[in-house]
Design a protein around this motif. Structure first.
Motif, PDB file in Angstrom:
ATOM      1  N   ASN A   1      47.464  42.449  32.105  1.00  0.00           N
ATOM      2  CA  ASN A   1      46.153  42.726  32.688  1.00  0.00           C
ATOM      3  C   ASN A   1      46.133  42.179  34.102  1.00  0.00           C
ATOM      4  OD1 ASN A   1      45.594  42.473  29.607  1.00  0.00           O
ATOM      5  ND2 ASN A   1      43.842  43.547  30.443  1.00  0.00           N
ATOM      6  N   VAL A   2      45.729  43.006  35.059  1.00  0.00           N
ATOM      7  CA  VAL A   2      45.682  42.592  36.458  1.00  0.00           C
ATOM      8  C   VAL A   2      44.309  42.890  37.039  1.00  0.00           C
ATOM      9  CG1 VAL A   2      48.167  42.846  36.842  1.00  0.00           C
ATOM     10  CG2 VAL A   2      46.665  44.780  37.296  1.00  0.00           C
TER      11      VAL A   2
ATOM     12  N   ILE B   1      44.478  38.499  44.199  1.00  0.00           N
ATOM     13  CA  ILE B   1      44.895  39.258  43.029  1.00  0.00           C
ATOM     14  C   ILE B   1      45.323  38.273  41.950  1.00  0.00           C
ATOM     15  CG2 ILE B   1      45.579  41.338  44.295  1.00  0.00           C
ATOM     16  CD1 ILE B   1      48.510  40.414  44.069  1.00  0.00           C
ATOM     17  N   GLY B   2      45.319  38.730  40.718  1.00  0.00           N
ATOM     18  CA  GLY B   2      45.743  37.872  39.625  1.00  0.00           C
ATOM     19  C   GLY B   2      46.082  38.696  38.403  1.00  0.00           C
ATOM     20  N   GLY B   3      46.789  38.067  37.475  1.00  0.00           N
ATOM     21  CA  GLY B   3      47.147  38.779  36.258  1.00  0.00           C
ATOM     22  C   GLY B   3      47.621  37.860  35.163  1.00  0.00           C
ATOM     23  N   VAL B   4      47.560  38.371  33.949  1.00  0.00           N
ATOM     24  CA  VAL B   4      48.033  37.658  32.774  1.00  0.00           C
ATOM     25  C   VAL B   4      48.846  38.624  31.922  1.00  0.00           C
ATOM     26  CG1 VAL B   4      45.856  38.082  31.519  1.00  0.00           C
ATOM     27  CG2 VAL B   4      47.377  36.228  30.788  1.00  0.00           C
ATOM     28  N   HIS B   5      50.003  38.160  31.474  1.00  0.00           N
ATOM     29  CA  HIS B   5      50.975  38.951  30.725  1.00  0.00           C
ATOM     30  C   HIS B   5      51.034  38.369  29.316  1.00  0.00           C
ATOM     31  CE1 HIS B   5      54.377  41.477  30.158  1.00  0.00           C
ATOM     32  NE2 HIS B   5      55.327  40.607  30.469  1.00  0.00           N
ATOM     33  N   ARG B   6      50.694  39.191  28.296  1.00  0.00           N
ATOM     34  CA  ARG B   6      50.629  38.692  26.925  1.00  0.00           C
ATOM     35  C   ARG B   6      51.378  39.605  25.962  1.00  0.00           C
ATOM     36  NH1 ARG B   6      44.221  37.388  27.270  1.00  0.00           N
ATOM     37  NH2 ARG B   6      44.319  39.239  28.525  1.00  0.00           N
TER      38      ARG B   6
ATOM     39  N   VAL C   1      47.309  47.004  32.745  1.00  0.00           N
ATOM     40  CA  VAL C   1      45.915  47.389  32.557  1.00  0.00           C
ATOM     41  C   VAL C   1      45.084  46.937  33.750  1.00  0.00           C
ATOM     42  CG1 VAL C   1      43.921  47.195  31.034  1.00  0.00           C
ATOM     43  CG2 VAL C   1      46.229  47.143  30.072  1.00  0.00           C
ATOM     44  N   ARG C   2      44.296  47.852  34.275  1.00  0.00           N
ATOM     45  CA  ARG C   2      43.506  47.625  35.489  1.00  0.00           C
ATOM     46  C   ARG C   2      42.115  48.165  35.265  1.00  0.00           C
ATOM     47  NH1 ARG C   2      41.659  45.260  38.281  1.00  0.00           N
ATOM     48  NH2 ARG C   2      41.166  45.745  40.380  1.00  0.00           N
ATOM     49  N   ASP C   3      41.103  47.572  35.872  1.00  0.00           N
ATOM     50  CA  ASP C   3      39.736  48.069  35.716  1.00  0.00           C
ATOM     51  C   ASP C   3      39.275  48.907  36.914  1.00  0.00           C
ATOM     52  OD1 ASP C   3      39.251  46.131  37.617  1.00  0.00           O
ATOM     53  OD2 ASP C   3      38.088  44.832  36.309  1.00  0.00           O
TER      54      ASP C   3
END
Length: 157
Positions: free
Chosen positions: A20-21, A34-39, A87-89
């Motif tokens: 998710n970014v 910018i930022g993101g999390v990888h799960r 995934v981006r919003d």
């Protein structure tokens, strides 16, 4: 009164990963992060990142967030061959990445670069999701906006 649809973060299928970014700026052309999390499917955090990307417009920030996730993905040999969803919003950014077009002339090189990565891997999809499911990435963006240093942390797989 405005009613918003709430969407929780949904884990990927067992063999896949999800990145998710998000991105944000102070003003229409302002200091941006910018930022993101990888799960993984068990909700284990594999990677987090945040970065200040200078003064940018909104769509540039969206594109840079997706590009950073793709670069991080290809930087880890142990991830190659795993299915991943970025995934981006932002519907605009997602449609530019997924279409055959080039988007804005300003973004041609960035879009070309990460499309090249996506095409070489073959198992990456970029998809839209509501902002509510991107809350961790949104928090990391705020760190990028206020931070003087980039943050990148990988956890053991």
């Amino acid at each position: 009164m405005k009613i918003s649809k709430v969407e929780d973060w949904i884990p990927p299928i067992v063999i896949a990963l999800k990145f998710n970014v998000d991105g944000s700026a102070r003003g229409s052309l302002g200091l941006a992060g910018i930022g993101g999390v990888h799960r993984d499917h068990k909700r284990n955090v594999l990677c987090i990142f945040s970065a200040n990307v200078g003064f940018q417009d909104a769509i540039t920030i969206e594109i840079l967030a997706i590009a950073r996730a793709c670069k991080l993905y290809v930087s880890r040999p142990e991830l190659i061959g795993r299915d991943i969803a970025v995934v981006r919003d932002s519907k605009v950014a997602v449609s530019w990445v997924n279409s055959g077009g080039i988007g804005s002339i300003k973004h041609v090189q960035t879009i070309y670069d990460f499309r090249k990565h996506l095409n070489s891997l073959g198992k990456v999809c970029v998809m839209f999701s509501l902002r509510a499911s991107n809350s961790v990435a949104d928090m990391l963006v705020k760190n990028g906006l206020g931070g003087s240093r980039d943050l990148l942390k990988w956890n053991a797989f």
